[in-house]
Design a protein around this motif. Sequence first.
Motif: not given
Length: 613
Positions: A123-125, A66-69, A80-82, A146-147
Amino acid sequence: MAAGTEVVVPAWKEWGLRSLVLLSLTFQVTLLILAEFRRHIDSGVLKTLAWSAYMVADATAIYVLGHLSVITSRSAEHELLALWAPFLLLHLGGQDKITAYAIEDNKLWLRHLQTLAVQVAAAAYVISGSSIVRSPLLLPATVVMFMVGVVRYGERVWSLKRAASNPSAGNYKSDIGRRRFNLSVPDSVIRRLSPAEALLLNGHMLLDLAKDRFKGPLPRLFLCGPGNEDSQLRGEEELYKVAEMQLSLLHDVFYTKAEATHTWHGLCVRVLSALATAVAFSLFNLVLLLGARHHPEAELKAKGYSRADVAVTYVLFVGAMVLETSSLLRAMLSSWTCALLVKHGSEGSSLCNWLARVPLCLRRLVRAAEWRRRRSWKRSMGQLNLVQLCVRSRASRYKKMARWMRLEDWWNTVAYSGPSVPISACARKLLLKSMKARQWGREEFESRGLYGDPAWVADSKLDERILIWHIATEIYLFWYKKDLQEQQAEAAADGDGDGAVELVEVAQALSNYMLFLLASHKVLRGGCSLGGFLIHHRDSSPGCGTTGTLEMICRVWAQMLCSVAEECSANSHAKQLSSGGELLTVAALVAKYMRSRRLSDYFHIESKRRSEW
């Protein structure tokens, strides 16, 4: 205070998110370790640690995601955070060794499915809103991870759903339900089986029958046999050992990803996920290599490639590689995979027979089956003594508090239970002997002058009978131990002393174990009168001396244990598997197998209680 806040807040902003990401990985490693121990250890400390890690692991991953978004939507500096978002999905997918902490967690699979949809969208966002989409190397690495994260998280939800499914509802599929099943094992496989491996393989072969007892009746249950004579086991002792092995396998069914992992598509998922993680790790290393050649340190920092971010990402990749590789190796060398290959080999697949030799040889080399047999369940009986409970808890302030909170029974069981005792060979033989013979009724008790009160025998309620016989056993054993000490020299000379002492220990252990299972104090009447009656009528019939009465007490307890095992619900049996399993569950499985004429023939068991399915 203000100066401290000025130091702490910037430090948390700088390192807080990184620490939580690494903490999420730490929880996964912790769960992987603790999950193996809880299969055969019933410890309050272990339960607390496993429960804490299980609960906090998901919360940590969801919080960080949630914080990453928020961060990536506002800033494009930390590229790199993504890349961390897919790793958090992978962490939410959990470890193969633990999907549920308690049996009730399986029923929450719909909630996990909803969480899966929300977290995948988050995560996609994170990925789409970051500058990583413009990186020709980091974007493919991120998409690949991701996959992998989505597949592994989805696999966890599927495992929960499968563990919670009921055959009678029509959504549970069984190997036996789909085709005729054969117990025979090819000769090429038999020659490579150690005795422990043979027990484990037979446990796998009969696992669907155990599921029939724990998950509900399976549709169209067929069994071919008896199959190859060399693959058969001998006697109820071997059947008991197979049932012990099955406690470990049933734990896998209800609390791990075993049924999702050890299928053809499950094995393919592990191979592909390990390869995909390796590819993504290679792409990340290529990015670092190219960046080190073409960009000075200041430019790397400006692009978001700080040393701290690089170090955290590297640790995440290494952790993922280790966990995925270990998952793949465990799946390939697991007894579940061996059983899968043997089942297909018994149907005529020579390739499966050949492939089965490799894991079986490696397992025999490291003695994997022996290790699993020793750790299949806790192999002990909990103890609770009513006399000691009344003496120790009379003036306890904690008991008064527990009574005020309506937790008195739970507190008595936890606070006043004695240490668990190992299951002796004598107790095991007594239990198996009771299963083969029909339960004692009016005639057997009347022959010993014990049918004076219906509350003493099988006509009364089971919980009432347990309490009465527990008190009677305590009274009788108090007299018997005293008398045995006086006649110790004579008993030793006759060679009966050791046997009598062994029976005393069995009677005491079974009595305390049954009360431990009951863990309530509803009916206390009748026990004293029965205890006195047993002492007074110890020689009331020919051949029933003191040892004869003691043997009768042991047999009564063994039969009551079998009765409780039969009456205990499937959910209660499954629930105990998370705490190391119970002797009650082993008895339920053995009793089910002994009732089958075909399995009794397979195991060479003569029983008066057998019947066809």
